[in-house]
Design a protein around this motif. Structure first.
Motif, short mmCIF file in Angstrom:
data_model
loop_
_atom_site.label_atom_id
_atom_site.label_comp_id
_atom_site.label_asym_id
_atom_site.label_seq_id
_atom_site.Cartn_x
_atom_site.Cartn_y
_atom_site.Cartn_z
N SER A 14 0.82 -1.20 0.00
CA SER A 14 0.00 0.00 0.00
C SER A 14 0.86 1.25 0.00
N ALA A 15 1.93 1.24 0.81
CA ALA A 15 2.80 2.40 0.87
C ALA A 15 3.43 2.69 -0.48
N VAL A 16 3.85 1.65 -1.18
CA VAL A 16 4.45 1.83 -2.51
C VAL A 16 3.42 2.36 -3.50
N LEU A 17 2.22 1.79 -3.46
CA LEU A 17 1.18 2.20 -4.41
C LEU A 17 0.80 3.67 -4.22
N VAL A 18 0.59 4.08 -2.98
CA VAL A 18 0.11 5.44 -2.77
C VAL A 18 1.22 6.46 -3.00
N ALA A 19 2.46 6.11 -2.67
CA ALA A 19 3.57 7.01 -2.97
C ALA A 19 3.73 7.18 -4.47
N ALA A 20 3.60 6.08 -5.22
CA ALA A 20 3.69 6.16 -6.67
C ALA A 20 2.58 7.02 -7.24
N ALA A 21 1.37 6.87 -6.70
CA ALA A 21 0.26 7.68 -7.18
C ALA A 21 0.54 9.17 -6.98
N GLY A 22 1.09 9.53 -5.82
CA GLY A 22 1.38 10.93 -5.56
C GLY A 22 2.44 11.50 -6.48
N VAL A 23 3.53 10.75 -6.67
CA VAL A 23 4.60 11.22 -7.54
C VAL A 23 4.12 11.34 -8.99
N LEU A 24 3.34 10.38 -9.44
CA LEU A 24 2.86 10.39 -10.82
C LEU A 24 1.85 11.51 -11.08
N ILE A 25 0.97 11.77 -10.11
CA ILE A 25 0.03 12.88 -10.28
C ILE A 25 0.78 14.21 -10.35
N ALA A 26 1.77 14.38 -9.47
CA ALA A 26 2.56 15.61 -9.51
C ALA A 26 3.27 15.74 -10.85
N GLY A 27 3.87 14.64 -11.32
CA GLY A 27 4.53 14.68 -12.62
C GLY A 27 3.57 15.01 -13.75
N TYR A 28 2.40 14.42 -13.72
CA TYR A 28 1.39 14.69 -14.74
C TYR A 28 1.02 16.16 -14.81
N LEU A 29 0.71 16.76 -13.66
CA LEU A 29 0.19 18.13 -13.67
C LEU A 29 1.29 19.18 -13.75
N VAL A 30 2.49 18.86 -13.33
CA VAL A 30 3.58 19.82 -13.43
C VAL A 30 4.23 19.80 -14.81
N LEU A 31 4.38 18.61 -15.39
CA LEU A 31 5.08 18.48 -16.67
C LEU A 31 4.16 18.62 -17.88
N ARG A 32 2.88 18.47 -17.68
CA ARG A 32 1.92 18.55 -18.79
C ARG A 32 2.04 19.89 -19.51
N PRO A 33 2.15 19.90 -20.85
CA PRO A 33 2.15 21.17 -21.58
C PRO A 33 0.77 21.83 -21.48
N TYR A 34 0.73 23.12 -21.24
CA TYR A 34 -0.54 23.83 -21.05
C TYR A 34 -0.83 24.79 -22.20
N GLY A 35 -0.34 24.47 -23.40
CA GLY A 35 -0.62 25.32 -24.54
C GLY A 35 -2.08 25.39 -24.92
N ASP A 36 -2.88 24.43 -24.43
CA ASP A 36 -4.31 24.42 -24.74
C ASP A 36 -5.14 25.15 -23.70
N ALA A 37 -4.48 25.87 -22.77
CA ALA A 37 -5.22 26.55 -21.71
C ALA A 37 -6.19 27.58 -22.24
N ASP A 38 -5.88 28.18 -23.40
CA ASP A 38 -6.75 29.20 -23.98
C ASP A 38 -7.63 28.64 -25.10
N GLY A 39 -7.73 27.31 -25.17
CA GLY A 39 -8.55 26.69 -26.19
C GLY A 39 -7.77 25.66 -26.97
N GLY A 40 -8.48 24.68 -27.49
CA GLY A 40 -7.82 23.58 -28.19
C GLY A 40 -7.65 23.79 -29.66
N GLU A 41 -8.04 24.97 -30.19
CA GLU A 41 -7.97 25.21 -31.63
C GLU A 41 -6.85 26.16 -32.03
N THR A 42 -5.92 26.41 -31.11
CA THR A 42 -4.85 27.36 -31.37
C THR A 42 -3.56 26.64 -31.76
N LEU A 43 -2.61 27.41 -32.34
CA LEU A 43 -1.31 26.84 -32.67
C LEU A 43 -0.58 26.38 -31.41
#
Length: 230
Positions: A14-43
Motif C-alpha cells: 500500500s505504501a508503494v502504491l500510494v507514494a507512486a500515485a502521488g509522484v505520478l500525479i505531480a509529474g502529470y500536472l507539473v510536466l503537462r504542456p498547457y498550450g491548450d489553456a486558452d482553447g484547443g484550436e490554437t497553434l
C-alpha cells in the motif's frame, strides 16, 4: 462485521502504491504542456498536443489513477472494495482519447492541416466519454472516502487513524481541478503528492508497528523473570 486489518505485506504494498500515485500525479500536472489553456484550436494547443511530454504526462496521470484505485481497494473490504477498480476502468477510455487522439491531431495540424483542430472539441466533449469520465472520477472519490473510513476503524484509537483523510479529500477534488488555471493545477498536483507521501509514510509505519510483539506482550514476558529473580 468489522473491516479486517491489512497484513504487514499489504501495508508495505500500500505504501508503494500510494507514494507512486502521488509522484505520478505531480509529474502529470507539473510536466503537462498547457498550450491548450486558452482553447484547443490554437497553434499553441497543437504544439502542446504534439509534444512528447503530452503523451508522457498523460500516461503518468493514468498510471497514478490505477495505483490510487489499487491502494483504495487494499484498504477496503466488502462490495466497496470494487469501487476503485470500477472507477478507474470508467476513467481510462477518456484518458486514452486525450492522450493519443489529441496528439495525432496536434501533429497533423503542425504538418500543415490546421483545420483538423476542429476535431479537438469533438474528442473532448463527446457526451458518452465525458459522462463515463465524470462518473468514474466520482466513483474513485467514493472509493477514497470508503478507504479512509475503513482505515480509521482499523487503527482507532491511535495517531494513524486519520492518516488517509487528507488524501481522500484531495483526491475527491480531482474532477474540479480540471477547471483551474495551469498554476492552480500544478499546485493541486503538489498538494496531492504531499498527501500521498504522508499516507505512504503512515501506512509503512503502521506495518512496522504490527510486525513485532506488542509492548504489553513484552512486559508480560518479562514479569515472570523478575519474580524468579526476586
Amino acid at each position: 462485521m468489522s473491516d479486517p486489518k491489512p497484513t504487514p505485506v499489504s501495508r508495505r504494498s500500500s505504501a508503494v502504491l500510494v507514494a507512486a500515485a502521488g509522484v505520478l500525479i505531480a509529474g502529470y500536472l507539473v510536466l503537462r504542456p498547457y498550450g491548450d489553456a486558452d482553447g484547443g484550436e490554437t497553434l499553441a494547443a497543437a504544439e502542446a498536443f504534439s509534444s512528447t511530454l503530452w503523451i508522457a504526462s498523460h500516461l503518468a496521470g493514468a498510471a497514478a489513477l490505477v495505483s490510487l484505485a489499487a491502494f483504495w481497494s487494499l484498504q477496503t473490504s466488502g462490495p466497496l472494495r470494487w469501487t476503485g477498480p470500477v472507477g478507474v476502468a470508467l476513467v481510462l477510455p477518456y484518458y486514452g482519447a486525450e492522450t493519443f487522439a489529441l496528439h495525432e491531431i496536434g501533429a497533423r495540424a503542425l504538418a500543415g492541416d490546421p483545420d483538423v483542430l476542429d476535431l479537438v472539441a469533438a474528442v473532448r466533449d463527446n457526451p458518452a466519454a465525458v459522462a463515463l469520465f465524470a462518473v468514474g472520477l466520482i466513483t474513485l472519490a467514493v472509493a477514497g472516502i470508503a478507504a479512509a473510513i475503513s482505515w480509521r476503524r482499523a487503527h482507532r484509537p491511535g495517531r494513524a487513524a486519520g492518516a488517509l483523510l487528507p488524501l481522500a479529500v484531495v483526491a475527491a477534488l480531482f474532477l474540479p481541478q480540471f477547471f483551474l488555471p495551469p498554476a492552480g493545477r500544478m499546485a493541486y498536483g503538489l498538494v496531492f503528492a504531499a498527501a500521498a507521501v504522508y499516507a505512504a509514510i503512515t501506512a509503512a509505519s503502521a506495518g512496522r508497528d504490527t510486525t513485532g510483539p506488542s509492548p504489553v506482550g513484552r512486559r508480560s514476558a518479562a514479569e515472570p523473570s523478575r519474580v524468579r529473580q526476586g
